[in-house]
Structure formats: structure tokens, C-alpha cells
Design a protein around this motif. Structure first.
Motif, PDB file in Angstrom:
ATOM      1  N   SER A  38       0.832  -1.212   0.000  1.00  0.00           N
ATOM      2  CA  SER A  38       0.000   0.000   0.000  1.00  0.00           C
ATOM      3  C   SER A  38       0.867   1.262   0.000  1.00  0.00           C
ATOM      4  CB  SER A  38      -0.945  -0.001   1.197  1.00  0.00           C
ATOM      5  OG  SER A  38      -0.219  -0.090   2.414  1.00  0.00           O
ATOM      6  N   THR A  39       1.965   1.248   0.731  1.00  0.00           N
ATOM      7  CA  THR A  39       2.860   2.402   0.760  1.00  0.00           C
ATOM      8  C   THR A  39       3.523   2.600  -0.594  1.00  0.00           C
ATOM      9  OG1 THR A  39       3.262   2.084   3.128  1.00  0.00           O
ATOM     10  CG2 THR A  39       4.863   3.428   1.920  1.00  0.00           C
ATOM     11  N   PHE A  86      -3.004   9.613   6.640  1.00  0.00           N
ATOM     12  CA  PHE A  86      -1.757   8.881   6.453  1.00  0.00           C
ATOM     13  C   PHE A  86      -1.051   8.608   7.773  1.00  0.00           C
ATOM     14  CE2 PHE A  86      -2.727  11.263   2.640  1.00  0.00           C
ATOM     15  CZ  PHE A  86      -2.691  10.256   1.686  1.00  0.00           C
ATOM     16  N   GLU A  90       3.864   6.443   6.290  1.00  0.00           N
ATOM     17  CA  GLU A  90       3.440   6.808   4.928  1.00  0.00           C
ATOM     18  C   GLU A  90       3.800   8.255   4.616  1.00  0.00           C
ATOM     19  OE1 GLU A  90      -0.475   3.894   4.485  1.00  0.00           O
ATOM     20  OE2 GLU A  90      -0.693   5.871   5.423  1.00  0.00           O
ATOM     21  N   ALA A  93       7.444   8.577   3.865  1.00  0.00           N
ATOM     22  CA  ALA A  93       7.736   7.947   2.572  1.00  0.00           C
ATOM     23  C   ALA A  93       7.298   8.860   1.426  1.00  0.00           C
ATOM     24  CB  ALA A  93       7.041   6.588   2.466  1.00  0.00           C
TER      25      ALA A  93
END
Length: 165
Positions: A38-39, A86, A90, A93
Motif C-alpha cells: 500500500s505504501t 496517512f 506513509e 515515505a
């Protein structure tokens, strides 16, 4: 989508078969489990937005949905800095992806302070995987921007060129 829409050139993997090996290797690297899928999809979606490329944005939006990313997160990727959806991992990132993919004015693109914040959430293997995930999407940006594959159609149809004649 109308059949009259065409890409600028045919399927790059047909034109340059070696691309398949590179693509397979890159997908294997980012799928190593060190960073949640997902990230990675959020990073790729943000990269498509930064490249201002509809094909990449549509494709990575679909990939994020397949990875189980919540619709609120998908919709808010472009404004992630003030979006409440988030996780801290996340966020950092996404910040790292933007730092790498956006030309900076002064100083390092990834200063020590940012690296330290990323390292709070990711171990060395995950950090290297994040770098490769950013590199993977960056590798494909020129194909998307120059070749103009068709967004929102099947993989078999995205590289549809005009008939000769």
C-alpha cells in the motif's frame, strides 16, 4: 474510451524485449515485503501526479485500490501534507518521494534530517526498497510521458498506435 485515441508508439516491451527482464526485476525488488504494498502504491501514485501524467495517475490509482488503500487516502495523495489519513511512516515515505522526484532550489534533495526521519520508520532493507520503489516509477516516467500510453484501458490496449497509411 474511443478507439480513435492512440499512443505515440507501440508496446515498448515488444519494441525492446529486454524491458521485460528489467521490469520483472524491479517488481521483484519492490515486492520483497520490506515496505507495505500500500505504501509503494501511494508513492507511485504521487510520482504520477508529480510527473503530471494521466496514464500513471490512473494506473497507480487502480493499483492502490487493488492493494486495499482506502479511498480517502487515494483521493488525498496530492494533498497528503495536511490530510489526516496517512500514518507517520506513509507521510515520511511520501515526503521522501517528493524530495527525490522534485527539483529542489537549494541544498540537498534528501538532507540528513529527512533521512533520519525516514530511518525512524524503516530499517536499512526497507530504506533501500523505498529508494528502489521511487526509482522504479522514475524509470517508467519517460515511457509514459514520451510514449503516451492510453490511460484506463487494458494492458493489451494501452499501446495502441494509429494504423499505417
Amino acid at each position: 474510451m474511443s478507439n480513435s485515441l492512440t499512443s505515440r508508439f507501440g508496446d515498448p516491451q515488444q519494441l525492446v524485449p529486454e524491458l521485460g527482464d528489467v521490469s520483472t526485476a524491479l517488481f521483484k525488488i519492490i515486492g520483497n515485503g520490506a515496505v507495505p504494498r500500500s505504501t509503494v502504491t501511494l508513492l507511485h501514485l504521487r510520482a504520477g501526479q508529480l510527473a503530471e501524467n494521466t496514464y500513471l495517475t490512473v494506473m497507480h490509482t487502480a493499483n492502490a485500490r487493488r492493494a486495499g488503500v482506502a479511498e480517502e487516502k487515494i483521493a488525498a495523495v496530492a494533498s497528503w501534507k495536511d490530510a489526516p489519513y496517512f500514518t507517520p511512516a506513509e507521510r515520511v515515505a511520501l515526503e521522501l518521494a517528493e524530495a527525490v522526484l522534485t527539483a529542489g532550489g537549494q541544498g540537498e534533495r534528501v538532507p540528513d534530517e529527512l533521512y533520519a526521519r525516514v530511518a525512524e520508520h524503516y530499517d536499512d532493507k526497507a530504506l533501500a526498497t523505498l529508494a528502489m520503489a521511487i526509482g522504479q516509477v522514475n524509470f517508467f516516467i519517460p515511457l509514459a510521458v514520451i510514449g503516451k500510453p492510453l490511460p484506463g484501458v487494458s494492458m493489451a490496449e494501452q499501446w495502441r498506435t494509429a494504423p499505417a497509411g
